[in-house]
Design an enzyme around this catalytic site. Structure first.
Site, PDB file in Angstrom:
ATOM      1  N   TYR A  32      -2.592  -0.347   9.859  1.00 32.34           N
ATOM      2  CA  TYR A  32      -2.711  -0.889   8.502  1.00 32.34           C
ATOM      3  C   TYR A  32      -1.386  -0.737   7.752  1.00 32.34           C
ATOM      4  O   TYR A  32      -0.870  -1.693   7.156  1.00 32.34           O
ATOM      5  CB  TYR A  32      -3.836  -0.175   7.759  1.00 32.34           C
ATOM      6  CG  TYR A  32      -3.920  -0.521   6.290  1.00 32.34           C
ATOM      7  CD1 TYR A  32      -4.280  -1.804   5.885  1.00 32.34           C
ATOM      8  CD2 TYR A  32      -3.637   0.430   5.308  1.00 32.34           C
ATOM      9  CE1 TYR A  32      -4.349  -2.126   4.535  1.00 32.34           C
ATOM     10  CE2 TYR A  32      -3.716   0.115   3.967  1.00 32.34           C
ATOM     11  CZ  TYR A  32      -4.067  -1.160   3.584  1.00 32.34           C
ATOM     12  OH  TYR A  32      -4.131  -1.478   2.255  1.00 32.34           O
ATOM     13  N   SER A  62       0.829  -1.203   0.000  1.00 27.72           N
ATOM     14  CA  SER A  62       0.000   0.000   0.000  1.00 27.72           C
ATOM     15  C   SER A  62       0.862   1.251   0.000  1.00 27.72           C
ATOM     16  O   SER A  62       1.971   1.260   0.553  1.00 27.72           O
ATOM     17  CB  SER A  62      -0.907   0.007   1.235  1.00 27.72           C
ATOM     18  OG  SER A  62      -1.540   1.258   1.400  1.00 27.72           O
TER      19      SER A  62
END
Length: 334
Positions: free
Chosen positions: A152, A127
């Site tokens: 995350y 990501s």
């Protein structure tokens, strides 16, 4: 060949599965269809592929070690694309344990499965969140990524380190893809475009963070999938055998990391304007401050993707948002 896709009922995974099936491959899809967002949307995505004769569904949790081992032992995939994860920056502040279960334990089970069957290539989702507090623009894969600002992001960076370890120890070719804000038809309801569209059509205000002073490398789903397909066919080698213009490749392992996103960032306010134009409605805006774990801007340097696989995303925000709105109105019968 047989290709294992995790997250096959997800936004990217369902479209990637469809493309691979159309190309003649056999796809084994792992997804637990959890209720992080509307399961009916996940079922609808899955309905596009589940009746294909070359598709096999495995409805299991990635953190179920025995179940994952059984899938690998039964199907022995030649390639694997790991897209399943507990997603969302803000939700990671509320439920951090779910990120460890899915993104760390689950990913370890995938790595072990790849080792057991001597997988030819593992492609996995990272990501743009890994860039954290990085202030250099555009974000480049050679940048330091030591300061994540959400759980995350931390788990995604951990995935990159875990994958490199397995590539180094067991010669498993692995490629990590740092996705930048993906949008388009069949997208995630927790993402801005989906949330904005629903609110505007219902006459509710939209939440605009950092008072609208945001920029993102918004990337259309078809561009993402095309990039994944090309990387899947481009198996990495250790840097000693690689081109000299790739000095950031691992010197000890068949491992690569790519940015995959638009290299033309758009302002959030422009994104909203395009959406308003396509809906024929003006948004009521609830201007808010920056949210914990978020960053004011992302901008993808995709030179490595272009050099390695000859590709970069090209769909404009104008075209992409228009296609999303057309899909949204059709899917929800508006």
């Amino acid at each position: 060949m047989t290709i294992l896709i995790t997250g096959s009922a997800g936004f990217i995974g369902s479209e990637l599965s469809r493309r691979l099936l159309d190309a003649g491959h056999s796809v084994v899809g792992i997804d637990n269809l959890n209720d992080y967002y509307d399961v009916r949307l996940k079922e609808a995505r899955l309905a596009r592929i589940k009746d294909h004769p070359n598709f096999t569904e495995a409805r299991i949790d990635l953190d179920d070690r025995t179940a994952v081992e059984d899938v690998f032992a039964k199907h022995r995939p030649q390639k694997v694309v790991n897209l399943a994860a507990q997603a969302g920056v803000r939700y990671s502040l509320e439920n951090p344990h779910s990120y460890v279960d899915s993104n760390i334990v689950g990913f370890l089970n995938i790595l072990e499965g790849c080792r057991a069957v001597q997988c030819r290539h593992l492609v996995f989702a990272s990501s743009s969140s890994v860039y954290g507090t990085n202030a250099e623009m555009p974000f480049a894969v050679t940048d330091r990524v030591d300061h994540p600002i959400s759980m995350y992001a931390a788990t995604k960076r951990a995935n990159e380190l875990m994958a490199h370890t397995y590539s180094h120890l067991f010669a498993i070719p692995t490629s990590g893809l740092r996705f930048f804000t993906v949008y388009g038809p069949w997208g995630r309801p927790d993402m801005a475009l989906f949330l904005f569209t629903k609110a505007i059509l219902e006459g509710r205000p939209i939440d605009v963070f950092n008072h609208g002073d945001m920029k993102r490398s918004f990337t259309y789903i078809d561009d993402i999938v095309e990039g994944v397909l090309r990387v899947l066919d481009h198996i990495p080698t250790p840097a000693a055998a690689a081109a000299p213009e790739m000095p950031h490749e691992s010197k000890s392992a068949p491992f690569r990391v790519y940015n995959i996103g638009s290299d033309k960032p758009e302002s959030l306010m422009r994104y909203i304007e395009v959406l308003e134009d396509n809906l024929g409605l003006k948004a009521k805006k609830n201007m808010l401050g920056m949210q914990p774990g978020d960053v004011p801007a992302t901008w993808a340097d995709v030179d490595d993707l272009k050099t390695s696989v000859g590709y970069q995303p090209t769909t404009s925000v104008e075209d992409g948002v228009a296609r999303f709105v057309a899909w949204y109105k059709d899917f929800y019968k508006i």
